[in-house]
Design an enzyme around this catalytic site. Structure first.
Site, PDB file in Angstrom:
ATOM      1  CG  HIS A 202      -2.159  -0.987   0.737  1.00  0.00           C
ATOM      2  ND1 HIS A 202      -2.151  -2.308   1.099  1.00  0.00           N
ATOM      3  CD2 HIS A 202      -3.236  -0.799  -0.048  1.00  0.00           C
ATOM      4  CE1 HIS A 202      -3.217  -2.887   0.565  1.00  0.00           C
ATOM      5  NE2 HIS A 202      -3.899  -1.995  -0.136  1.00  0.00           N
ATOM      6  CD  GLU A 449      -9.878  -7.293  -2.685  1.00  0.00           C
ATOM      7  OE1 GLU A 449      -8.854  -6.627  -2.855  1.00  0.00           O
ATOM      8  OE2 GLU A 449     -10.636  -7.141  -1.706  1.00  0.00           O
ATOM      9  CG  ASP A 473      -5.565  -7.962  -1.670  1.00  0.00           C
ATOM     10  OD1 ASP A 473      -4.492  -8.222  -1.100  1.00  0.00           O
ATOM     11  OD2 ASP A 473      -6.266  -6.982  -1.383  1.00  0.00           O
ATOM     12  CB  CYS A 520     -10.528  -1.252  -8.834  1.00  0.00           C
ATOM     13  SG  CYS A 520     -10.807  -2.447  -7.526  1.00  0.00           S
TER      14      CYS A 520
HETATM   15  C1  PEP Z   1      -6.690  -4.897  -4.919  1.00  0.00           C
HETATM   16  O1  PEP Z   1      -6.454  -5.751  -4.059  1.00  0.00           O
HETATM   17  O2  PEP Z   1      -6.396  -5.058  -6.117  1.00  0.00           O
HETATM   18  C2  PEP Z   1      -7.322  -3.624  -4.551  1.00  0.00           C
HETATM   19  C3  PEP Z   1      -7.691  -2.752  -5.460  1.00  0.00           C
HETATM   20  O3  PEP Z   1      -7.448  -3.357  -3.216  1.00  0.00           O
HETATM   21  P1  PEP Z   1      -6.238  -2.879  -2.293  1.00  0.00           P
HETATM   22  O4  PEP Z   1      -5.059  -2.630  -3.156  1.00  0.00           O
HETATM   23  O5  PEP Z   1      -6.684  -1.673  -1.573  1.00  0.00           O
HETATM   24  O6  PEP Z   1      -6.050  -4.069  -1.385  1.00  0.00           O
HETATM   25 MG    MG Z   2      -7.396  -5.529  -2.136  1.00  0.00          MG
END
Ligand code: PEP
Ligand code: MG
Length: 594
Positions: A202, A449, A473, A520
């Protein structure tokens, strides 16, 4: 001496600046800039903390039992001496005055400088005094934390985003918690380097959302780079050059100018619709972390928000969670800023590498949860805190009275989670109806995910109106690779046929049932995957606003039918599992060359 370090390139572009080191301390240290008006107050805080520690040490000495060894009293004298030495508090003051660091940050920066000097001492006795220095600094940090205007309380005055010294600054740290990254958002740093982290950790994602060059997983960077060293961060190749020669510096300055020209060229596509050569219209949406990001999404030409990571509203609050009204105001702000375009708000995804605050980051990672990525995160956490969850659902529902809102649930894997979520939602709606608060019946979607969610899709789609594929994920859980762990980053392979198969299957199943499907995760914003995703039938991509133009350019040059033709070979495992420039396989991390 000039030298290079290698890490993982996670956010494109070149940054050149002086290193600002964020030391990792045993005591939680807040890092933020203060503005001019606060400099004297901050020095005052330091003075009060120093006096408090001096008092503490003197009391300890006075109350020492008669049978205590004489060395103990001598040690306390050493601590008192260090405390009053100008090289500690005097020099710390300089960091506050010249760099506008808050007192805690200034202190840990000075500790870093002094610790290196101790490390280089020949004399064993003197070298070992480093531990005493660390103890004194720790006492000071604790005193600052308990003194008036402790850091957490003062942090929101981050005012000092406007602070600009003479030289551009780049941040070098062992790790930067996503919560800390929030402080730096819109701030003065022109680049980031960390010792740890993976491409879709993140911290990396926030760096990309800030559109600032970043290299993570550069293992020894924060140990080898010194405060104020000149550093070039090459976010395209993962190279970090420390104290470059004038020729190298000029070459990178040239590249910086070229990148800026390229960016300006791409920005002209802002209002061009994303349509493939064979006429397929594609929806490009934005990922945002805060309502304040919405204008950048609109500016970039996004047709809505595909992912609002609401957990960033929950971070950096010293453990206190935002209440319903506060959340409602934030969601409403985002919805109103998007002028009627859809805003997809994801319920809180706390856990794994997104703890609520810095302190629990280390607790979560190393102490309490054995494997936080597989632990109590996202919807699991929400369902374990039903009061908090309903509060968030009510806040999101209330925002739907001000524009088009969609609700997104992260990391569902079990039908029981889906049912409990729907029950919580029904209850939240009932509560709002009883209270006479307006809301609209929003569409509800699931993040896909975990592989189990793909396999359960026919069942899940009976409950959900749409799905959004979280590839970050999905890759982590399919390949059993911790996305934040740089030591396995070379195995984090988005081109793995198993990963591609799960993505293709999700798109195909959702489309067959007439349900909206989007991606996403970071793959959506990486031009290397655009054609493959188009070929799989994807027509909705959500990414950081800064990436929208580059993806649009790819789409404008693609033929969706031809792209579809390349997919079967990829799924069969005949395609390259590591595409040049994309897979991180084989990349050397943390190596040092002189
Ligand atoms: C993902 O896991 O691709 C996602 C968009 O969520 P995050 O990156 O916030 O875990
Ligand atoms: Mg995620």
């Amino acid at each position: 001496m000039s030298f290079q370090l290698f890490g993982l390139p996670v956010s494109r572009g070149v940054a050149i600046g002086r290193a600002v080191l964020v030391a990792s301390s045993r005591v939680d240290v807040a890092h933020y800039f203060i503005d001019d008006a606060r400099v004297e107050d901050e020095i005052g805080r330091l003075r009060v903390a120093r006096d408090a520690v001096a008092g503490e040490l003197s009391l300890l000495k006075r109350d020492m039992p008669a049978e205590a060894p004489a060395e103990l009293a001598a040690l306390l004298d050493v601590h008192l001496m260090l405390l009053h030495d100008d090289s500690l508090t005097g020099a710390t003051k300089q960091w506050i005055v010249e760099r506008h660091y808050n007192a805690e940050w200034a202190l840990s920066a000075q500790l870093e400088v002094l610790a290196r000097q101790f490390d280089e001492m020949e004399d064993d006795y003197l070298r070992e005094r480093k531990a005493d220095l660390e103890q004194v600094v720790e006492r000071l940090l604790r005193a600052l934390a308990h003194g008036p205007e402790a850091a957490f309380g003062a942090a929101p005055a981050v005012g000092a985003r406007d602070f600009a010294g003479e030289d551009p600054l780049v941040l070098v740290a062992n790790d930067i918690a996503p919560a800390d990254m929030l402080h730096f958002k819109g701030g003065v740093f022109t680049g980031f380097v960390t010792d740890v982290g993976g491409r879709t950790s993140h911290t990396a994602i926030v760096a990309r959302s800030m559109d600032i060059p970043a290299v993570v997983g550069a293992r020894e960077a924060s140990r080898i780079i010194r405060q104020d060293d000149w550093v070039i961060i090459d976010g395209d190749s993962g190279v970090v050059i420390v104290n470059p020669s004038p020729i190298v510096l000029e070459e990178y300055r040239f590249r910086q100018r070229q990148a800026e020209l390229e960016r300006q060229k791409l920005a002209r596509l802002r209002h061009t619709p994303a349509v493939t050569l064979d006429g397929e219209r594609v929806e490009l949406l934005a990922n945002i972390e805060m309502p304040a990001d919405a204008p950048a999404a609109l500016d970039a030409g996004a047709l809505g928000v595909g992912l609002f990571r609401s957990e960033f509203l929950f971070m950096n609050r010293g453990g206190e969670l935002p209440g319903e009204d506060e959340q409602f105001e934030a969601y409403r702000a985002a919805v109103e800023a998007m002028n009627g375009l859809p805003v997809t708000i994801r319920t809180v995804d706390i856990g794994a590498d997104k703890p609520l605050d810095r302190m629990s980051a280390s607790e979560l990672r190393h102490e309490h949860a054995l494997n936080p990525a597989l632990g109590l995160r996202a919807i699991r956490w929400s369902l374990s805190e039903p009061g908090m969850f309903r509060q968030q659902l009510r806040a999101i529902l209330r925002a739907s009275a001000y524009g088009k809102v969609r609700l997104l649930i992260p990391m569902v894997a079990h039908v029981s989670e889906v049912k409990l979520t729907m029950e919580a939602l029904a209850r939240a709606k009932q509560q709002l109806t009883d209270a006479g608060k307006p809301f609209v019946d929003v569409e509800v979607g699931a993040m896909i995910e975990v592989p189990a969610a793909v396999l359960m899709l026919p069942v899940f789609l009976r409950y959900f109106d749409f799905v959004s594929i979280g590839t970050n994920d999905l890759i982590q859980y399919t390949l059993a690779i911790d996305r934040a762990d740089e030591s396995v980053a070379h195995l984090y392979d988005p081109w793995h046929p198993a990963v591609l198969g799960l993505i293709a299957s999700t798109i195909q199943q959702a489309r067959a049932l007439g349900k909206h499907v989007s991606v996403c995760g970071e793959m959506a914003g990486d031009p290397a995957f655009t054609e493959t995703l188009l070929g799989m039938g994807l027509r909705s991509f959500s990414m950081h606003p800064a990436q929208i133009s580059a993806i649009k350019q790819r789409i404008l040059r693609s033929d969706a039918r031809r792209c579809a033709g390349t997919v079967p070979a990829l799924l069969a495992g005949d395609g390259p599992s590591a595409q040049p420039g994309v897979s991180l396989a084989g990349l050397r991390t943390g190596q040092l060359t002189a």
